[in-house]
Design an enzyme around this catalytic site. Sequence first.
Site, mmCIF file in Angstrom:
data_model
loop_
_atom_site.group_PDB
_atom_site.id
_atom_site.type_symbol
_atom_site.label_atom_id
_atom_site.label_comp_id
_atom_site.label_asym_id
_atom_site.label_seq_id
_atom_site.Cartn_x
_atom_site.Cartn_y
_atom_site.Cartn_z
ATOM 1 N N CYS A 141 -15.666 11.164 27.469
ATOM 2 C CA CYS A 141 -14.851 11.474 28.654
ATOM 3 C C CYS A 141 -15.376 12.726 29.358
ATOM 4 O O CYS A 141 -15.602 12.722 30.572
ATOM 5 C CB CYS A 141 -13.390 11.677 28.249
ATOM 6 S SG CYS A 141 -12.543 10.165 27.742
ATOM 7 N N HIS A 165 -6.616 12.090 31.712
ATOM 8 C CA HIS A 165 -6.415 11.511 30.384
ATOM 9 C C HIS A 165 -5.003 10.938 30.274
ATOM 10 O O HIS A 165 -4.048 11.502 30.824
ATOM 11 C CB HIS A 165 -6.604 12.579 29.297
ATOM 12 C CG HIS A 165 -8.001 12.660 28.783
ATOM 13 N ND1 HIS A 165 -8.768 13.809 28.870
ATOM 14 C CD2 HIS A 165 -8.793 11.741 28.169
ATOM 15 C CE1 HIS A 165 -9.954 13.587 28.325
ATOM 16 N NE2 HIS A 165 -9.991 12.344 27.895
#
Length: 212
Positions: A141, A165
């Site tokens: 990520c 997120h």
Amino acid sequence: MNILVVAFEPFGGESINPAREAIQLLPNEIGQHHLQFLEVPTVFNDCFDVVENFLRRESIDAVVAIGQAGGRAEITPERVAINLDDARIPDNNGSQPIDRIIRQDGQPAYFSNLPVKTMTKAIVDAGIPARLSNTAGTFVCNHLFYQLGYLSEKHYPGMKFGFIHVPYVPEQVENREHTPSMALNTIAKGLEAAICAISDDEDSKLAIGELD
């Protein structure tokens, strides 16, 4: 704005990724924004290659990447990505870089140029738990988030970029005691509120920083 919304495939032994599932519930139009959607592999470098190839073909004003952060209880827009890959687990190709610089000619960190505080408030105003996060981790990520910042600086000046997120969904925590989750429809609603809040305006001066 033409906004590309990117989400990862499942990883770490999971059969689903709530980021991917949630963007499938989003409409093609949110406010004044037109959305396009892209799934990327949870693989260092490859995830960025997929996005970069897409950007070569399409005219995009902003990229918003969505990822899973198991253990978090809120939807968390990210403020900053760091120039470091440091994987606790292998990616989906078995790669596990440790203490590896992402870009030798890149900045130590890139701050999202999206109005992340305004977006966080929009999620909260929609009745959904959210907080502004100051760490996107050091796994894939963060890698993609950082690469988007690099791309914006080096090749697409003016392109907005950021990362959000999302928590686990309930079916992922059935065998995980005391692990928070959020209903998929709620995640999608929060993402819609965050995306709707994206604009060229200066970010809100809200006192939502962290003490530790």
